[in-house]
Write a protein that holds these residues in place. Structure first.
Motif, PDB file in Angstrom:
ATOM      1  N   VAL A 194       2.424 -10.504   3.861  1.00  0.00           N
ATOM      2  CA  VAL A 194       1.443  -9.466   4.184  1.00  0.00           C
ATOM      3  C   VAL A 194       0.583  -9.150   2.967  1.00  0.00           C
ATOM      4  O   VAL A 194      -0.643  -9.035   3.068  1.00  0.00           O
ATOM      5  N   PHE A 195       1.220  -9.018   1.809  1.00  0.00           N
ATOM      6  CA  PHE A 195       0.479  -8.697   0.584  1.00  0.00           C
ATOM      7  C   PHE A 195      -0.540  -9.789   0.258  1.00  0.00           C
ATOM      8  O   PHE A 195      -1.707  -9.503  -0.058  1.00  0.00           O
TER       9      PHE A 195
ATOM     10  N   VAL B   9      -6.802 -11.526   0.681  1.00  0.00           N
ATOM     11  CA  VAL B   9      -7.862 -12.464   1.068  1.00  0.00           C
ATOM     12  C   VAL B   9      -8.701 -11.836   2.174  1.00  0.00           C
ATOM     13  O   VAL B   9      -8.233 -11.701   3.312  1.00  0.00           O
ATOM     14  N   PRO B  10      -9.947 -11.455   1.891  1.00  0.00           N
ATOM     15  CA  PRO B  10     -10.779 -10.759   2.885  1.00  0.00           C
ATOM     16  C   PRO B  10     -11.075 -11.578   4.135  1.00  0.00           C
ATOM     17  O   PRO B  10     -11.354 -11.017   5.187  1.00  0.00           O
TER      18      PRO B  10
ATOM     19  N   GLN C 274       8.009  -2.161   4.024  1.00  0.00           N
ATOM     20  CA  GLN C 274       7.498  -3.386   3.397  1.00  0.00           C
ATOM     21  C   GLN C 274       6.058  -3.638   3.834  1.00  0.00           C
ATOM     22  O   GLN C 274       5.202  -3.981   3.021  1.00  0.00           O
ATOM     23  N   PHE C 275       5.814  -3.462   5.117  1.00  0.00           N
ATOM     24  CA  PHE C 275       4.464  -3.624   5.657  1.00  0.00           C
ATOM     25  C   PHE C 275       3.518  -2.585   5.059  1.00  0.00           C
ATOM     26  O   PHE C 275       2.386  -2.900   4.678  1.00  0.00           O
ATOM     27  N   PHE C 276       3.979  -1.344   4.975  1.00  0.00           N
ATOM     28  CA  PHE C 276       3.151  -0.240   4.484  1.00  0.00           C
ATOM     29  C   PHE C 276       2.698  -0.487   3.046  1.00  0.00           C
ATOM     30  O   PHE C 276       1.506  -0.412   2.736  1.00  0.00           O
ATOM     31  N   TRP C 277       3.656  -0.774   2.166  1.00  0.00           N
ATOM     32  CA  TRP C 277       3.308  -0.954   0.758  1.00  0.00           C
ATOM     33  C   TRP C 277       2.507  -2.231   0.523  1.00  0.00           C
ATOM     34  O   TRP C 277       1.575  -2.250  -0.287  1.00  0.00           O
TER      35      TRP C 277
ATOM     36  N   GLY D  46      -2.291  -4.309  -1.114  1.00  0.00           N
ATOM     37  CA  GLY D  46      -3.075  -5.517  -0.926  1.00  0.00           C
ATOM     38  C   GLY D  46      -4.541  -5.250  -0.638  1.00  0.00           C
ATOM     39  O   GLY D  46      -5.422  -5.990  -1.096  1.00  0.00           O
ATOM     40  N   GLN D  47      -4.834  -4.183   0.111  1.00  0.00           N
ATOM     41  CA  GLN D  47      -6.223  -3.904   0.458  1.00  0.00           C
ATOM     42  C   GLN D  47      -6.929  -3.018  -0.568  1.00  0.00           C
ATOM     43  O   GLN D  47      -8.152  -2.854  -0.520  1.00  0.00           O
TER      44      GLN D  47
END
Length: 241
Positions: free
Chosen positions: A145-146, A151-152, A172-175, A180-181
């Motif tokens: 996910v990170f 990558v835009p 894990q998804f949240f962080w 990442g964004q």
């Protein structure tokens, strides 16, 4: 299906029904959604900024709702919203607004996927796209996910929905999503404040650079392994001689 899942599924159906009724039953709401979608499709940052200004003190709320809407339903370019927020609210508060509303959309997509299950998610993002994500997730695991968020050019919606049908935990998804964004959000907000006329060029350049950096990070261990193997072969050849 568990009782809790049935409860959330029913709630989700009611929400979708409410949105459809609001869209098709109220001309003002339909026109507002159509206008915002048109600005995003055309990457018209200044036009979208002016559109938000027409809502006065509710501009930030409308911007957040559009960001969440495009995250969940419409495959529209979110970077236009981020640029416009930077132009309208300044790079700092624009970044805060864009980041938080994108996070809200991502979390909704994640839980919607958990509730609906893989068969329905396949219809939303297509089976081919979900299979691609399965391979990507199998290869990079909790870092998938990170990496995807950095990558835009990787669909924000796809990652959110697809992560919901994997074993990755919410935190894990949240962080991974939040961190990442963050770089792209800050940069787009700053560029939106200072260079709106070249938005497409800047977005393309940034996307290419980030993609190359991430690809380099992914391939670096492989090159190291190959380098070590080549060195060992040379050393063995010298010993034989």
């Amino acid at each position: 299906m568990k009782k809790s899942q049935r409860f959330w599924m029913i709630g989700l159906y009611y929400l979708i029904a409410f949105i459809l009724i609001a869209y098709f039953g109220h001309r003002e709401i339909r026109d507002a959604i159509n206008h915002s979608a048109q600005y995003l499709k055309n990457a018209d940052v200044e036009g979208f900024r002016d559109y938000l200004l027409s809502f006065g003190s509710m501009a930030a709320v409308v911007s957040a709702l559009v960001m969440v809407f495009q995250s969940i339903i419409a495959p529209l370019p979110a970077f236009v919203i981020t640029f416009a927020n930077g132009l309208l609210f300044g790079w700092f508060w624009g970044a805060v607004l864009s980041w938080s509303s994108a996070m809200a959309g991502a979390i909704l997509c994640f839980y919607m996927a958990k509730i609906m299950g893989r068969p329905i998610v396949e219809k939303i993002v297509t089976k081919k796209a979900l299979n691609w994500w399965d391979q990507f997730f199998a290869k990079y695991g909790k870092h998938a996910v990170f990496i995807a968020r950095l990558v835009p050019i990787v669909s924000f919606d796809l990652v959110s929905y697809a992560a919901g049908v994997t074993s990755i935990s919410f935190w894990q998804f949240f962080w991974a999503t939040g961190l990442g964004q963050l770089p792209a959000t800050i940069l787009y907000s700053y560029l939106g404040q200072n260079a709106t006329s070249t938005v497409k060029i800047l977005f393309t350049i940034f996307s290419i650079v980030i993609a190359l950096v991430v690809i380099g990070m992914i391939l670096r261990p492989k090159f190291r392994t190959r380098g070590k193997g080549t060195k060992e072969q040379k050393d063995n050849g010298r010993k034989i001689r």
